[in-house]
Design an enzyme around this catalytic site. Structure first.
Site, short mmCIF file in Angstrom:
data_model
loop_
_atom_site.label_atom_id
_atom_site.label_comp_id
_atom_site.label_asym_id
_atom_site.label_seq_id
_atom_site.Cartn_x
_atom_site.Cartn_y
_atom_site.Cartn_z
N HIS A 137 -14.78 12.40 13.01
CA HIS A 137 -13.39 11.90 13.02
C HIS A 137 -12.48 12.82 12.22
O HIS A 137 -12.28 12.59 11.02
CB HIS A 137 -13.34 10.51 12.38
CG HIS A 137 -13.96 9.43 13.20
ND1 HIS A 137 -13.24 8.69 14.09
CD2 HIS A 137 -15.23 8.96 13.26
CE1 HIS A 137 -14.04 7.80 14.68
NE2 HIS A 137 -15.25 7.95 14.19
N GLU A 142 -9.37 12.96 12.16
CA GLU A 142 -8.13 12.30 11.73
C GLU A 142 -8.25 11.74 10.31
O GLU A 142 -7.24 11.55 9.63
CB GLU A 142 -7.75 11.17 12.71
CG GLU A 142 -8.57 9.88 12.65
CD GLU A 142 -9.90 9.97 13.40
OE1 GLU A 142 -10.33 11.09 13.77
OE2 GLU A 142 -10.54 8.91 13.61
N THR A 149 12.12 -14.24 -4.18
CA THR A 149 11.63 -13.34 -5.23
C THR A 149 11.49 -14.11 -6.55
O THR A 149 10.47 -14.00 -7.24
CB THR A 149 12.60 -12.15 -5.41
OG1 THR A 149 12.66 -11.45 -4.17
CG2 THR A 149 12.16 -11.22 -6.51
N CYS A 193 -15.08 10.96 18.63
CA CYS A 193 -16.23 10.06 18.49
C CYS A 193 -16.58 9.44 19.84
O CYS A 193 -17.14 10.12 20.69
CB CYS A 193 -15.97 9.03 17.40
SG CYS A 193 -17.51 8.40 16.74
N GLY A 210 0.83 -1.21 0.00
CA GLY A 210 0.00 0.00 0.00
C GLY A 210 0.86 1.25 0.00
O GLY A 210 0.56 2.21 -0.71
N GLY A 231 -14.62 9.12 22.13
CA GLY A 231 -13.91 10.01 23.05
C GLY A 231 -14.74 11.25 23.40
O GLY A 231 -14.66 11.77 24.51
N1 GLN Z 1 -19.78 3.52 19.87
C1 GLN Z 1 -20.08 4.90 19.63
C2 GLN Z 1 -21.27 5.06 18.70
O1 GLN Z 1 -21.61 4.16 17.99
C3 GLN Z 1 -18.87 5.62 19.09
C4 GLN Z 1 -18.46 5.18 17.72
C5 GLN Z 1 -17.06 5.55 17.36
O2 GLN Z 1 -16.27 5.93 18.21
N2 GLN Z 1 -16.68 5.41 16.10
O3 GLN Z 1 -21.87 6.10 18.65
#
Ligand code: GLN
Length: 540
Positions: free
Chosen positions: A509, A511, A192, A383, A17, A385
């Site tokens: 997210h 990231e 190889t 998320c 990748g 978190g």
């Molecule tokens: N488990 C949580 C939800 O479904 C958070 C999901 C996640 O962190 N991607 O809402």
């Protein structure tokens, strides 16, 4: 239409990748337009239901596709925005063929792997290539040559090379392992040779061989591989262990890989100059940073770093921007329950609590959030978190001791995180989440509006649960302000804690859209705050 297939031999995990992405980067730097496809020979339709423990993180695309993490590398290296079509799996191919069969599309015919499965593979590759309008499409064949599962894909690739014109329209790049044996340190080329033989028995002759080796390959080994595998000496490329994956494009460039491909495929680059200045600057910041901080990543999949690949990359991008090495300390959240948090978190300058599913590890993550809040330690929640931070504040600031998410405790007294009505009746575990890019409105003057330098952003999502509106007013009064909200204002997207140097969390997210030259703003905020935290410690 020009296609480059990248296959792998000898063992898995050779970094195909990264090789594919790096070649893409080099061609892009010559002004060529690129697209990329990842083929995964497994039977799952997509990566959505796969366990990060086994397979690394599930990457999410703008269109909500849950895909293999290699697509994340493609997006980061080539600065692309891909869709779920770009991840082809055996599951997707068979599903279409079987549906067509039921529909009567092959009436009277015996439906077979060749030609029906291979035709469907070719159809998808051609469609994506056409739709993307790219000068070159790089196609990574997952798995290892010789695996039963990858046979139909290799056969389809062979047929395509015949149909499109072997000479200049299709190229095969084979990545292999060149082990070094014994005290004399001799490079062994036999694996190889065997793997190329295997490829040739399917009718594919590689045009280039990328040898992964702990050291640069010697000229003697290069000549041997060239002779026995029937490739140009110039096309035997050495890819020694790198200090950073971001070094690989430059390693390949030095060996003339891009020029060889451009020549062979008669590509017409916009420029013959290598426009890699920004990349080189980024890399030198990664390899020779002026500062160093430690950030705890508190999760439950801490034994496989690939489970948090995009988080690690986003921290690398943010660190490079600040010329700061971000050392990641993986903390297993369960350990926080049994041990004094000071022993695990006392030596870090910031905490990141990433996404996750299921109850295991949750209470430890809540302890981490509490520790960050009380010690004024920079904190980023993503998320799960974000949900963790909200639960922590509800419990310990609002004093609702039993607050929880209904994901972990369906009958909780205070369901501060719950499931919105529209999601309640969904029973299939695949594709039932709020997925992909969604607009987020950010409050003017907030920390996140400064970090994003915007009040209207689009970020990717993958979750089922949300902040319960019944608690919003109380939480905001307590200092947990929701500065980011969905377009309809119903869903909370960003939380910022007042009177704390950096305690920020997002339901989305960030990231996933972080790039080497364009780091995620919230990760940048975390690194910046953690550097300040460290400097203050040093002053004391
Ligand atoms: N488990 C949580 C939800 O479904 C958070 C999901 C996640 O962190 N991607 O809402």
């Amino acid at each position: 239409m020009k296609l480059i297939f990248v296959s792998g031999g000898v063992i898995s995990g050779l970094g195909k990748g990264i090789t594919a992405s790096s070649i893409g980067r080099l061609l892009k730097a010559r002004g060529l337009s690129l697209s990329a496809i990842k083929i995964d020979p497994y039977l799952n339709i997509d990566a959505g239901t796969m366990n990060p423990f086994e397979h690394g993180e599930v990457f999410v695309l703008d269109d909500g596709g849950e895909v293999d993490l290699d697509l994340g590398n493609y997006e980061r290296f080539m600065d692309l925005e891909l869709t779920s079509e770009h991840n082809i799996t055996t599951g997707k191919i068979y599903k279409t063929v079987i549906e067509n069969e039921r529909h009567g599309d092959y009436l009277g015919k015996t439906v077979q792997i060749i030609p029906h499965i291979t035709n469907e593979i070719k159809r998808r590759i051609m469609k994506i290539s056409r739709d993307s309008g790219a000068d070159v499409v790089i196609i990574e064949l997952g798995g290892t040559v010789g695996d039963m599962e990858s046979m139909p894909f290799l056969e389809a690739a062979r047929q395509l090379s015949r149909e499109l014109g072997r000479e200049e329209n299709v190229m095969f790049i084979h990545t292999t392992l060149i082990p070094i044996m014994g005290s004399v340190g001799e490079e062994k080329t036999k694996p190889t040779q065997h793997s190329v033989k295997e490829l040739m028995s399917i009718g594919i002759r590689p045009d280039m061989i990328v040898g992964r080796c702990s050291e640069p390959i010697s000229d003697a080994a290069r000549a041997k591989i060239s002779m026995f595998c029937d490739v140009d000496e110039k096309a035997v490329v050495s890819c020694p262990d790198a200090r950073s994956i971001y070094e690989v494009p430059l390693t390949l460039e030095k060996q003339g890989v891009a020029d060889y491909i451009i020549d062979k495929m008669k590509l017409k680059p916009l420029t013959t100059k290598r426009n890699m200045k920004d990349w080189e600057k980024f890399l030198s910041n990664v390899l020779e940073p002026k500062n160093e901080i430690r950030i705890a990543l508190v999760g439950k999949y801490t034994t496989l770093a690939d489970s948090y690949l995009s988080q690690i990359e986003a921290l690398t991008h943010a660190g490079a921007k600040m010329s700061c090495k971000v050392k990641i300390k993986f903390v297993d959240s369960d350990d926080l329950i049994n041990q004094n948090p000071d022993t695990l978190l006392g030596d870090v300058h910031g905490i990141l609590v990433p996404g996750g599913f299921g109850i295991r590890g949750v209470e430890g993550k809540i302890i981490a959030a509490q520790y960050a809040r009380e010690h004024r330690l920079p904190f980023l929640g993503v998320c799960l978190g974000f949900q963790i931070a909200t639960i922590e504040i509800t419990r310990h600031v609002l004093g609702l001791k039993h607050a929880n998410s209904t994901e972990f405790e369906p009958e909780t007294e205070d369901p501060v995180i719950f499931i919105m009505n529209e999601q309640k009746n969904v029973h299939d575990m695949g594709a039932t989440m709020r997925l992909g890019a969604q607009a987020v409105n950010i409050k003017e003057g907030s920390m996140s509006s400064r970090l994003y330098n915007s009040t209207n952003i689009s970020e990717r999502h993958r979750h089922r649960y949300e902040v319960n509106p019944a608690y919003i007013e109380r939480l905001e009064k307590a200092g947990w302000e929701f500065t980011g909200r969905s377009d309809d204002g119903m869903r909370m997207e960003i939380g910022e804690l007042k009177d704390h140097p950096y305690f920020v969390a997002s339901q989305f997210h960030p990231e996933l859209k972080s790039r080497p030259e364009k780091p995620s703003p919230l990760h940048l905020g975390l690194v910046d705050a953690s550097m300040k935290y460290m400097n203050n410690l040093n002053k004391q």
